[in-house]
Design a protein around this motif. Structure first.
Motif, PDB file in Angstrom:
ATOM      1  N   GLY C   6       0.780  -1.246   0.000  1.00 64.12           N
ATOM      2  CA  GLY C   6       0.000   0.000   0.000  1.00 64.12           C
ATOM      3  C   GLY C   6       0.810   1.292   0.000  1.00 64.12           C
ATOM      4  N   SER C   7       0.126   2.428  -0.154  1.00 62.72           N
ATOM      5  CA  SER C   7       0.794   3.720  -0.216  1.00 62.72           C
ATOM      6  C   SER C   7       1.301   4.117   1.167  1.00 62.72           C
ATOM      7  N   GLN C   8       2.394   4.859   1.198  1.00 58.70           N
ATOM      8  CA  GLN C   8       3.008   5.270   2.461  1.00 58.70           C
ATOM      9  C   GLN C   8       2.397   6.577   2.950  1.00 58.70           C
ATOM     10  N   ALA C   9       2.257   6.708   4.247  1.00 61.47           N
ATOM     11  CA  ALA C   9       1.741   7.943   4.832  1.00 61.47           C
ATOM     12  C   ALA C   9       2.812   9.022   4.820  1.00 61.47           C
ATOM     13  N   TYR C  10       4.068   8.625   5.001  1.00 62.38           N
ATOM     14  CA  TYR C  10       5.163   9.598   4.998  1.00 62.38           C
ATOM     15  C   TYR C  10       6.470   8.877   4.690  1.00 62.38           C
ATOM     16  N   CYS C  11       7.481   9.670   4.467  1.00 60.84           N
ATOM     17  CA  CYS C  11       8.810   9.182   4.101  1.00 60.84           C
ATOM     18  C   CYS C  11       9.394   8.230   5.148  1.00 60.84           C
ATOM     19  N   ARG C  12       9.733   6.983   4.740  1.00 56.71           N
ATOM     20  CA  ARG C  12      10.391   6.084   5.678  1.00 56.71           C
ATOM     21  C   ARG C  12      11.166   4.956   4.985  1.00 56.71           C
ATOM     22  N   LEU C  13      11.974   4.269   5.780  1.00 62.15           N
ATOM     23  CA  LEU C  13      12.809   3.178   5.283  1.00 62.15           C
ATOM     24  C   LEU C  13      11.947   1.981   4.907  1.00 62.15           C
ATOM     25  N   GLN C  14      12.190   1.431   3.711  1.00 58.17           N
ATOM     26  CA  GLN C  14      11.498   0.221   3.274  1.00 58.17           C
ATOM     27  C   GLN C  14      12.540  -0.798   2.846  1.00 58.17           C
ATOM     28  N   GLU C  15      12.232  -2.085   3.093  1.00 60.30           N
ATOM     29  CA  GLU C  15      13.181  -3.126   2.719  1.00 60.30           C
ATOM     30  C   GLU C  15      13.193  -3.309   1.203  1.00 60.30           C
ATOM     31  N   LEU C  16      14.381  -3.359   0.634  1.00 60.27           N
ATOM     32  CA  LEU C  16      14.537  -3.604  -0.804  1.00 60.27           C
ATOM     33  C   LEU C  16      15.766  -4.483  -1.004  1.00 60.27           C
ATOM     34  N   THR C  17      15.591  -5.599  -1.705  1.00 65.71           N
ATOM     35  CA  THR C  17      16.707  -6.497  -2.002  1.00 65.71           C
ATOM     36  C   THR C  17      17.221  -6.212  -3.407  1.00 65.71           C
ATOM     37  N   ILE C  18      18.511  -5.981  -3.516  1.00 69.08           N
ATOM     38  CA  ILE C  18      19.105  -5.722  -4.834  1.00 69.08           C
ATOM     39  C   ILE C  18      19.900  -6.948  -5.262  1.00 69.08           C
ATOM     40  N   ASN C  19      19.630  -7.352  -6.503  1.00 70.37           N
ATOM     41  CA  ASN C  19      20.271  -8.480  -7.139  1.00 70.37           C
ATOM     42  C   ASN C  19      21.653  -8.094  -7.648  1.00 70.37           C
ATOM     43  N   LEU C  20      22.679  -8.906  -7.304  1.00 73.56           N
ATOM     44  CA  LEU C  20      24.032  -8.606  -7.765  1.00 73.56           C
ATOM     45  C   LEU C  20      24.529  -9.685  -8.731  1.00 73.56           C
ATOM     46  N   ARG C  21      23.663 -10.159  -9.604  1.00 68.31           N
ATOM     47  CA  ARG C  21      24.046 -11.222 -10.544  1.00 68.31           C
ATOM     48  C   ARG C  21      24.856 -10.664 -11.706  1.00 68.31           C
TER      49      ARG C  21
END
Lengths: 132, 108, 108, 132
Positions: C6-21
């Motif tokens: 869902g949409s965020q109420a305000y600016c905050r840290l979110q988990e994101l996994t970055i692929n290094l293949r």
């Protein structure tokens, strides 16, 4: 040799001229002893120890002045070096603008010539209540 | 007021004057706060220097077709402080506020 | 991949996994890089703590009706580093890259 | 007094249990002496001085291993503690995945049980050329 000497001389003149232009700004320094928190003396080197002293600005060529206006008379509150040349310090003379706050009227200016903040050279428009 | 009009080729510092006409701020009336403007695109190395490894990898993800919830953004990465003379109700107060003037921009 | 939809109420840290293949990165195959997401709105003080005086004044300008060329943006304000083991063509190399993982977000 | 003593005892048991669970991960430590720049030994405390030693991880519960695969045989290149639990370290066993780079095939894994990086427990799919 003559054109080369001339070039050297011209360079010397330019250096002296720039040296003068980019030299320290001198401003009047005064801070009221009543109800003042903090100081602006860190913006320059204080010369005279008298009540209305002289300050040589460290990082700008800009003087500022603040006066308390009551019953048509102006009383100096703060005078000194302003820390930046980029905050609307365009006039060589102290043309004040008024600010009306909690029943007190202050006249303030920034100006860019030596001792330009000694006196108000042109008074701002009559103060109108500000803010929303 | 901004230094230049047209669109920006990439993220960089632009001059912006902020008005401080609040009745409790005595000096200054306005100040040069600056702002960061322009797009964040690859390659960052040849343009704006203020980027992070994280930004490089986000842009790489986008280039590979993975959508991001938040794309890299052109923001202040270095600030300087600003003196402000305030009226407290009783008298004047000199306060040095940190992070008032943008000195450098970067893609974050 | 993100922690919540869902949409965020305000600016905050979110988990994101970055692929290094990439063929020259041996370990890790992917890592938790995180991202900063959500809008930057007033008042900042009660929401995200990582804002600057400059941001407050930009939002104030907008609230008074002055358009900005760049609105405050939700970005990383604190990072941590990440070890990566690379193949150099001759052998392996352990490198610690700075600013790889977002630890805190703020409106800048 | 009895229920209170029971609560204290329960608290003590929980503390011991958590102490065990959150204790140091032990991994096999090995780094090839050939063509290796840098080291992963900063990620833990090295115990044995032998070629294949033991390392107690500082900041994670994750071991890693890298093997060079040639002619169907695996040769250990690096084994040790991985610095984070959040980089895909979900399996208790070392299930490797291959990476094909410049004519060399590496098998690598992250795993989360004591000494899980001693040997490859399940070999990754045959390596296919990667990259774009």
């Amino acid at each position: 040799m003559c054109p080369r000497a001339l070039r050297l001389l011209r360079g010397l003149c330019l250096w002296l001229l720039l040296g003068t232009v980019s030299g320290n700004r001198s401003c009047v320094f005064y801070e009221t002893p009543h109800n003042l928190q903090g100081s602006m003396r860190h913006q320059g080197r204080l010369l005279a120890g008298a009540e209305h002293g002289t300050i040589l600005c460290h990082s700008s060529h800009c003087c500022f002045g603040i006066w308390n206006q009551s019953h048509g008379r102006l009383q100096a509150v703060m005078q000194g070096c302003w820390g930046s040349d980029r905050d609307g310090c365009d006039s060589p003379a102290c043309k004040t603008s008024p600010v009306h706050t909690a029943g007190v009227i202050f006249q303030r200016c920034l100006c860019r010539s030596d001792f330009c903040n000694a006196n108000v050279s042109q008074l701002g428009a009559p103060a109108a209540p500000q803010g929303e | 007021q901004n230094r230049s009009a047209g669109s920006q080729a990439y993220c960089r510092l632009q001059e912006l004057t902020i008005n401080l006409r609040y009745d409790f701020i005595i000096v200054p009336v306005e100040y040069t706060a600056n702002n960061c403007e322009g797009p964040c695109r690859r390659p960052l190395s040849t343009r704006s220097p203020g980027y992070s490894s994280h930004t490089v990898l986000l842009l790489e993800m986008q280039a590979r077709g993975t959508p991001l919830r938040r794309s890299p953004c052109c923001v202040p990465v270095k600030y300087s402080s600003q003196d402000v003379i305030l009226f407290t109700g009783e008298g004047l107060q000199v306060t040095t506020y940190p992070e008032m003037v943008v000195e450098e921009c970067g893609c974050r």
